[in-house]
Design an enzyme around this catalytic site. Structure first.
Site, short mmCIF file in Angstrom:
data_model
loop_
_atom_site.label_atom_id
_atom_site.label_comp_id
_atom_site.label_asym_id
_atom_site.label_seq_id
_atom_site.Cartn_x
_atom_site.Cartn_y
_atom_site.Cartn_z
N GLU A 287 -25.59 -3.50 -19.70
CA GLU A 287 -24.96 -2.17 -20.58
C GLU A 287 -26.23 -1.48 -21.02
OE1 GLU A 287 -21.90 -5.23 -22.53
OE2 GLU A 287 -23.62 -4.47 -23.90
N TYR B 153 -31.42 2.20 -12.73
CA TYR B 153 -30.45 1.35 -12.30
C TYR B 153 -29.73 1.91 -11.30
CZ TYR B 153 -31.38 -0.70 -16.66
OH TYR B 153 -31.97 -1.46 -17.76
#
Ligand SMILES: CC(C)(COP(=O)(O)OP(=O)(O)OC[C@H]1O[C@@H](n2cnc3c(N)ncnc32)[C@H](O)[C@@H]1OP(=O)(O)O)[C@@H](O)C(=O)NCCC(=O)NCCS
Length: 147
Positions: free
Chosen positions: A102, A114
């Site tokens: 998250e 990411y």
């Protein structure tokens, strides 16, 4: 030259300093200590003997969750975040097929890292993180499928 090794309790002074310069709501030392138990893996990234980054991951059945990742301010944009993700994915237990995480919606650096690495966004959790001014900020949920 950097290297990545398992975190020890002796690393926590340096880890907590990096955490405090990295997060709006930083983890306490106690939370890091909590990660020294089965089904968790804690790594530090070192430049010579100095800790310049860390990662905390939890394993549960076929999932790994990246709970925390940070690089010291002075060492960012040198590939260390990416190196820790590579280390994580190269050391997954055999049963793990997916890595979850998250990230704050406003955290463009982490989202870029990411995405660049191969994570995909799959959901949004509304008003999940405390933010300045008494506000709340969305969490972006991301996943990485092990090939
Ligand atoms: C997110 C974080 C870990 C990235 O670490 P890093 O070592 O600086 O990242 P890297 O150097 O490995 O970057 C790899 C790629 O990610 C992307 N990226 C990283 N930082 C970026 C930034 N500030 N802006 C845009 N893209 C960025 C780029 O694509 C970069 O590749 P490039 O440098 O060739 O363009 C670091 O910024 C950090 O510690 N932030 C505070 C803590 C945090 O937000 N952790 C994540 C919580 S979910």
């Amino acid at each position: 030259m950097h290297h990545i090794r398992s975190m020890t309790l002796a690393d926590l002074d340096e880890v907590v300093v990096i955490e405090q310069q990295s997060q709006y709501a930083p983890w306490s030392r106690t939370l890091f200590v909590d990660g020294f138990k089965p089904r968790y893996e804690n790594w530090v990234c070192c430049d010579d003997d100095r800790v310049v980054g860390f990662a905390v991951v939890q394993y549960l059945l076929d999932e790994a969750t990246l709970l925390n990742l940070a690089v010291a301010l002075a060492h960012r944009r040198k590939g260390l975040g990416q190196a820790m993700l590579l280390h994580l994915t190269e050391h997954l237990p055999d049963a793990v097929t997916t890595v979850l995480l998250e990230v704050r919606a406003s955290n463009q650096a982490a989202r870029s890292l990411y995405e660049h690495f191969g994570f995909n966004e799959y959901a949004t959790r509304k008003g999940y993180y405390p933010a300045p001014g008494g506000r709340w900020e969305d969490a972006i949920l991301m996943q990485y499928a092990r090939i």
